[in-house]
Design a protein around this motif. Sequence first.
Motif, PDB file in Angstrom:
ATOM      1  N   GLU A 135      16.396 -17.490  -8.163  1.00 17.89           N
ATOM      2  CA  GLU A 135      15.914 -16.480  -7.414  1.00 17.89           C
ATOM      3  C   GLU A 135      16.561 -15.049  -7.468  1.00 17.89           C
ATOM      4  O   GLU A 135      16.021 -13.934  -7.449  1.00 17.89           O
ATOM      5  CB  GLU A 135      15.904 -16.905  -5.957  1.00 17.89           C
ATOM      6  CG  GLU A 135      14.820 -17.997  -5.512  1.00 17.89           C
ATOM      7  CD  GLU A 135      14.946 -18.458  -3.954  1.00 17.89           C
ATOM      8  OE1 GLU A 135      15.895 -17.810  -3.166  1.00 17.89           O
ATOM      9  OE2 GLU A 135      14.400 -19.293  -3.593  1.00 17.89           O
ATOM     10  N   ILE A 136      17.889 -15.256  -7.684  1.00 18.99           N
ATOM     11  CA  ILE A 136      18.622 -13.662  -7.866  1.00 18.99           C
ATOM     12  C   ILE A 136      18.262 -13.244  -9.232  1.00 18.99           C
ATOM     13  O   ILE A 136      18.320 -12.119  -9.428  1.00 18.99           O
ATOM     14  CB  ILE A 136      20.318 -14.311  -7.907  1.00 18.99           C
ATOM     15  CG1 ILE A 136      20.661 -14.812  -6.485  1.00 18.99           C
ATOM     16  CG2 ILE A 136      21.106 -12.927  -8.308  1.00 18.99           C
ATOM     17  CD1 ILE A 136      22.159 -14.997  -6.467  1.00 18.99           C
ATOM     18  N   ALA A 137      18.024 -14.210 -10.275  1.00 19.97           N
ATOM     19  CA  ALA A 137      17.741 -13.525 -11.916  1.00 19.97           C
ATOM     20  C   ALA A 137      16.210 -13.032 -11.599  1.00 19.97           C
ATOM     21  O   ALA A 137      16.262 -11.935 -12.167  1.00 19.97           O
ATOM     22  CB  ALA A 137      17.829 -14.717 -12.744  1.00 19.97           C
ATOM     23  N   ASP A 138      15.406 -13.609 -10.940  1.00 21.36           N
ATOM     24  CA  ASP A 138      14.052 -13.110 -10.603  1.00 21.36           C
ATOM     25  C   ASP A 138      13.895 -11.774  -9.915  1.00 21.36           C
ATOM     26  O   ASP A 138      13.496 -10.673 -10.381  1.00 21.36           O
ATOM     27  CB  ASP A 138      13.152 -14.115 -10.287  1.00 21.36           C
ATOM     28  CG  ASP A 138      12.864 -15.431 -10.843  1.00 21.36           C
ATOM     29  OD1 ASP A 138      13.034 -15.126 -12.078  1.00 21.36           O
ATOM     30  OD2 ASP A 138      12.433 -16.458 -10.441  1.00 21.36           O
ATOM     31  N   ALA A 139      14.897 -11.548  -8.912  1.00 17.77           N
ATOM     32  CA  ALA A 139      14.622 -10.506  -7.977  1.00 17.77           C
ATOM     33  C   ALA A 139      15.375  -9.330  -8.828  1.00 17.77           C
ATOM     34  O   ALA A 139      14.978  -8.075  -8.646  1.00 17.77           O
ATOM     35  CB  ALA A 139      15.573 -10.872  -6.659  1.00 17.77           C
TER      36      ALA A 139
ATOM     37  N   GLU B 158      17.202 -18.843  -0.651  1.00 11.40           N
ATOM     38  CA  GLU B 158      18.263 -19.400  -1.089  1.00 11.40           C
ATOM     39  C   GLU B 158      19.425 -18.272  -1.834  1.00 11.40           C
ATOM     40  O   GLU B 158      20.506 -18.577  -1.572  1.00 11.40           O
ATOM     41  CB  GLU B 158      18.155 -20.602  -1.863  1.00 11.40           C
ATOM     42  CG  GLU B 158      17.615 -21.863  -1.370  1.00 11.40           C
ATOM     43  CD  GLU B 158      18.528 -22.362  -0.090  1.00 11.40           C
ATOM     44  OE1 GLU B 158      19.753 -22.181  -0.576  1.00 11.40           O
ATOM     45  OE2 GLU B 158      18.212 -22.998   0.784  1.00 11.40           O
ATOM     46  N   GLY B 159      18.773 -17.362  -2.876  1.00 15.64           N
ATOM     47  CA  GLY B 159      19.291 -16.269  -3.265  1.00 15.64           C
ATOM     48  C   GLY B 159      20.116 -15.346  -2.511  1.00 15.64           C
ATOM     49  O   GLY B 159      21.142 -15.286  -2.880  1.00 15.64           O
ATOM     50  N   LEU B 160      19.582 -14.957  -1.387  1.00 14.44           N
ATOM     51  CA  LEU B 160      20.275 -14.206  -0.376  1.00 14.44           C
ATOM     52  C   LEU B 160      21.205 -14.853   0.180  1.00 14.44           C
ATOM     53  O   LEU B 160      22.119 -14.284   0.399  1.00 14.44           O
ATOM     54  CB  LEU B 160      19.003 -13.656   0.397  1.00 14.44           C
ATOM     55  CG  LEU B 160      19.817 -12.960   1.634  1.00 14.44           C
ATOM     56  CD1 LEU B 160      20.185 -11.460   1.053  1.00 14.44           C
ATOM     57  CD2 LEU B 160      18.576 -12.166   2.755  1.00 14.44           C
ATOM     58  N   TYR B 161      21.029 -16.220   0.470  1.00 12.05           N
ATOM     59  CA  TYR B 161      22.242 -17.022   1.132  1.00 12.05           C
ATOM     60  C   TYR B 161      23.585 -17.021   0.392  1.00 12.05           C
ATOM     61  O   TYR B 161      24.418 -17.058   0.741  1.00 12.05           O
ATOM     62  CB  TYR B 161      21.742 -18.231   1.626  1.00 12.05           C
ATOM     63  CG  TYR B 161      22.682 -19.061   2.168  1.00 12.05           C
ATOM     64  CD1 TYR B 161      23.340 -18.645   3.346  1.00 12.05           C
ATOM     65  CD2 TYR B 161      22.944 -20.474   1.448  1.00 12.05           C
ATOM     66  CE1 TYR B 161      24.215 -19.568   3.959  1.00 12.05           C
ATOM     67  CE2 TYR B 161      24.131 -21.272   2.019  1.00 12.05           C
ATOM     68  CZ  TYR B 161      24.524 -20.823   3.163  1.00 12.05           C
ATOM     69  OH  TYR B 161      25.524 -21.639   3.607  1.00 12.05           O
ATOM     70  N   LEU B 162      23.160 -17.168  -1.164  1.00  5.50           N
ATOM     71  CA  LEU B 162      24.110 -17.252  -2.083  1.00  5.50           C
ATOM     72  C   LEU B 162      24.815 -15.894  -2.131  1.00  5.50           C
ATOM     73  O   LEU B 162      26.257 -15.871  -1.976  1.00  5.50           O
ATOM     74  CB  LEU B 162      23.748 -17.777  -3.303  1.00  5.50           C
ATOM     75  CG  LEU B 162      24.781 -17.914  -4.578  1.00  5.50           C
ATOM     76  CD1 LEU B 162      25.894 -18.656  -3.923  1.00  5.50           C
ATOM     77  CD2 LEU B 162      24.125 -18.365  -5.675  1.00  5.50           C
ATOM     78  N   LEU B 163      24.064 -14.894  -2.410  1.00  5.50           N
ATOM     79  CA  LEU B 163      24.860 -13.513  -2.289  1.00  5.50           C
ATOM     80  C   LEU B 163      25.495 -13.314  -1.037  1.00  5.50           C
ATOM     81  O   LEU B 163      26.836 -12.637  -0.978  1.00  5.50           O
ATOM     82  CB  LEU B 163      23.865 -12.464  -2.510  1.00  5.50           C
ATOM     83  CG  LEU B 163      23.151 -12.441  -3.899  1.00  5.50           C
ATOM     84  CD1 LEU B 163      22.249 -11.251  -3.819  1.00  5.50           C
ATOM     85  CD2 LEU B 163      24.170 -12.193  -4.881  1.00  5.50           C
TER      86      LEU B 163
ATOM     87  N   VAL C 195      14.574  -6.267  -1.415  1.00  4.89           N
ATOM     88  CA  VAL C 195      14.784  -6.722  -0.271  1.00  4.89           C
ATOM     89  C   VAL C 195      14.252  -8.315  -0.406  1.00  4.89           C
ATOM     90  O   VAL C 195      13.018  -8.662  -0.814  1.00  4.89           O
ATOM     91  CB  VAL C 195      13.906  -6.237   0.917  1.00  4.89           C
ATOM     92  CG1 VAL C 195      14.079  -7.113   2.161  1.00  4.89           C
ATOM     93  CG2 VAL C 195      14.102  -4.788   1.262  1.00  4.89           C
ATOM     94  N   LEU C 196      15.290  -9.255  -0.304  1.00  2.18           N
ATOM     95  CA  LEU C 196      15.081 -10.715  -0.492  1.00  2.18           C
ATOM     96  C   LEU C 196      14.604 -11.172   0.719  1.00  2.18           C
ATOM     97  O   LEU C 196      14.914 -10.799   1.828  1.00  2.18           O
ATOM     98  CB  LEU C 196      16.161 -11.527  -0.987  1.00  2.18           C
ATOM     99  CG  LEU C 196      16.680 -10.963  -2.525  1.00  2.18           C
ATOM    100  CD1 LEU C 196      18.126 -11.771  -2.765  1.00  2.18           C
ATOM    101  CD2 LEU C 196      15.630 -11.278  -3.516  1.00  2.18           C
ATOM    102  N   PRO C 197      13.702 -12.329   0.883  1.00  2.00           N
ATOM    103  CA  PRO C 197      13.301 -12.826   2.092  1.00  2.00           C
ATOM    104  C   PRO C 197      14.587 -13.519   2.825  1.00  2.00           C
ATOM    105  O   PRO C 197      15.325 -13.963   2.193  1.00  2.00           O
ATOM    106  CB  PRO C 197      12.269 -13.799   1.768  1.00  2.00           C
ATOM    107  CG  PRO C 197      11.811 -13.575   0.217  1.00  2.00           C
ATOM    108  CD  PRO C 197      12.968 -12.853  -0.346  1.00  2.00           C
ATOM    109  N   ARG C 198      14.329 -13.405   4.333  1.00  2.00           N
ATOM    110  CA  ARG C 198      15.632 -13.843   4.873  1.00  2.00           C
ATOM    111  C   ARG C 198      15.915 -15.458   4.539  1.00  2.00           C
ATOM    112  O   ARG C 198      16.977 -16.074   5.082  1.00  2.00           O
ATOM    113  CB  ARG C 198      15.180 -13.745   6.371  1.00  2.00           C
ATOM    114  CG  ARG C 198      15.324 -12.314   6.693  1.00  2.00           C
ATOM    115  CD  ARG C 198      16.893 -11.917   6.798  1.00  2.00           C
ATOM    116  NE  ARG C 198      17.016 -10.366   7.222  1.00  2.00           N
ATOM    117  CZ  ARG C 198      18.132  -9.907   7.263  1.00  2.00           C
ATOM    118  NH1 ARG C 198      19.332 -10.362   6.880  1.00  2.00           N
ATOM    119  NH2 ARG C 198      18.220  -8.400   7.557  1.00  2.00           N
ATOM    120  N   SER C 199      14.727 -16.184   4.200  1.00  2.00           N
ATOM    121  CA  SER C 199      15.023 -17.690   3.942  1.00  2.00           C
ATOM    122  C   SER C 199      15.321 -17.975   2.590  1.00  2.00           C
ATOM    123  O   SER C 199      15.385 -19.160   2.131  1.00  2.00           O
ATOM    124  CB  SER C 199      13.662 -18.505   4.473  1.00  2.00           C
ATOM    125  OG  SER C 199      12.564 -17.872   3.562  1.00  2.00           O
TER     126      SER C 199
END
Length: 682
Positions: free
Chosen positions: A394-398, A557-562, A551-555
């Motif tokens: 998800e981080i790579a895609d965003a 997993e990529g945002l949670y890792l960051l 802006v990554l969705p609050r749910s």
Amino acid sequence: MADPSTYRPAPGAIPTSPGVYKFRDAHGRVIYVGKAKSLRPRLSSYFQDLAGLHPRTATMVTTAASVEWTVVATEVEALQLEYSWIKEFDPRFNVKYRDDKSYPELAVTLNEEYPRVQVMRGAHKKGVRYFGPYGHAWAIRETVDLLLRVFPVRTCSNGVFKRARQVGRPCLLGYIGKCAAPCVGKVSADEHRALAEDFCDFMAGRTGNYLRRLEEQMQEAAADLEYEKAARLRDDIGALKRAMEKNAIVLADATDADLLAVAEDELEAAVQIFHVRGGRVRGQRGWVTDKVEDVDTAGLVEHALQQLYGGADQEERNESVPREVLVPALPQPDGPIRDWLSGLRGSQVDLRIPQRGDKKDLMATVQRNAQQALALHKTKRASDLATRSRALQEIADALELDSVPLRIECFDISHLQGEDVVASMVVFEDGLARKSEYRRFQIKGFEGQDDVRSMHEVISRRFRRYLQEREQTGEWAVPEEDDPGTGTRDEDGRPKRFAYPPQLLVVDGGQPQVAAARRALDELGIDDVALCGLAKRLEEVWLPGEDDPVVLPRSSEGLYLLQRVRDEAHRFAITYQRSKRSKRLTAGELDSVPGLGETRRQALLKHFGSLKKLRAATVDELCAVPGIGRRTAETVAAALSSRTPAAPAVNTATGEIIEDGADQAAAPVAAAPTTAPSQETP
């Protein structure tokens, strides 16, 4: 991907002697360590057609950029050197076992004046006698509770022990007979140590003679009509027998052996070890590993034996290596590992595969445990790996990266109103924290509060180090504030270094911090490291040169890792900043006097009672303090006379102003504040 033919040694240059070899990557990091009875045929086997190599071996040789070797006299020396280099360099393509859980052990601290019995986990300490490991801590406590009736060794902490000595009254265990109460002098230090040694002998399996001696004493007491003593001895014998029953007899003839079993598949392996002492299972432990190299069951057994016995201290090795070591497969050749084990024990060790009888049956039990451990590990890891892989993707895609960021570095700045400005660098690999590669920085280029300028300095320093190591310009020293780790740092391939660039660089902050980091990278000519910033307020991801955040969705997993990476950098930075501030606030006027160490500082404060009286002392009066010579006295007098008295000190426990200066060692004090309290800035 490197071509192995570019660094292949000339065939005639490789010796035919026993030795150990190292493959290094383009950065100089050791990625694989191996040993060989004859170096020439072994190394030549790595440089055949890639299609004929095992896929893992092919990956290793194409990752490597050079190979080197060291000749030794015997295969046993090669085995020892291979193990020490694997521990030192942590090569990524070598099998490295990791505990599938933390096992508690029963420890007796024979290195203390009054030995203590306690439950311990983690690395072994010198001078401490260990028994186990056990599957559960409660099993240790049940056994100890039974044995304390017969061997009343202290189990209290050092704080409780010192407190009991001060008040002259033992704790509850001393009153109920489960502690000999050496804290109040009921037994001497030598008598208490004798109790601890008897405890160790019993736990080591030497139980028969001790029980017979107690039974003889019980019979003698009964014959002398000392029935109370006889009853007490009878109860002691019962307690010891109940403790012995906790460990079922599995092998006859008081056998001492370690049984090792391996369960494996194409990708992973699990090892289980049963420690049998005196015919009873005294401990159990397990390891798991990724099969990152082409290795069979015999090779896994050899690596496990190296890790199991190679890490023991010299004084522990005689007891850590039993008379028999039973394995599912013998390393080929088995002579070097057999000789190595015998050398560690100091006598012959029987390394073999059990063929029949009770030992084969027990090996089957150990094998079932290994299979269950592997299945449990794969169940746990499947979920964990899936989540981490999804987060990285998800981080790579965003961020529109070419590949997932397997190595992420995050930087944070921390200070208190511009003072004690520090920075942190944390590293996450495969979505997991790699704490051994954390770094902390002290801002040197300027004074005051400027987070943007601080970020530019830190990024510049980190990647300047990376460029220096990539160019392999030679040795250089790492400043203490940049590298809190221990050990030397040179170009020899050790893991704790700045040698590896991240795929993603994260800074704690918004557009200004991201722009400063981008400017630092551009000045150094680095354009292959992705960069982003994570702002706290709205958890927005900022990219360099962009006016709008991602802006990554609050749910997500990529945002949670960051967030985890950012929060870990914040924690590491603010911990370092607080420690520096604490040292600065608690530093006294004597701390900067040249040639005056902690012992003599304490002696001066104890003699005079306060800094005010110390300032008023003459050189002759200073010389009267034990350990203070005339030259030191003159230095102290000159240093104190040249400084103005500090602000009034305050006892933080009572709020009282201490007018005579403040012996900080005597009471918790703080300088009177001159400004309003402020918040720490991460």
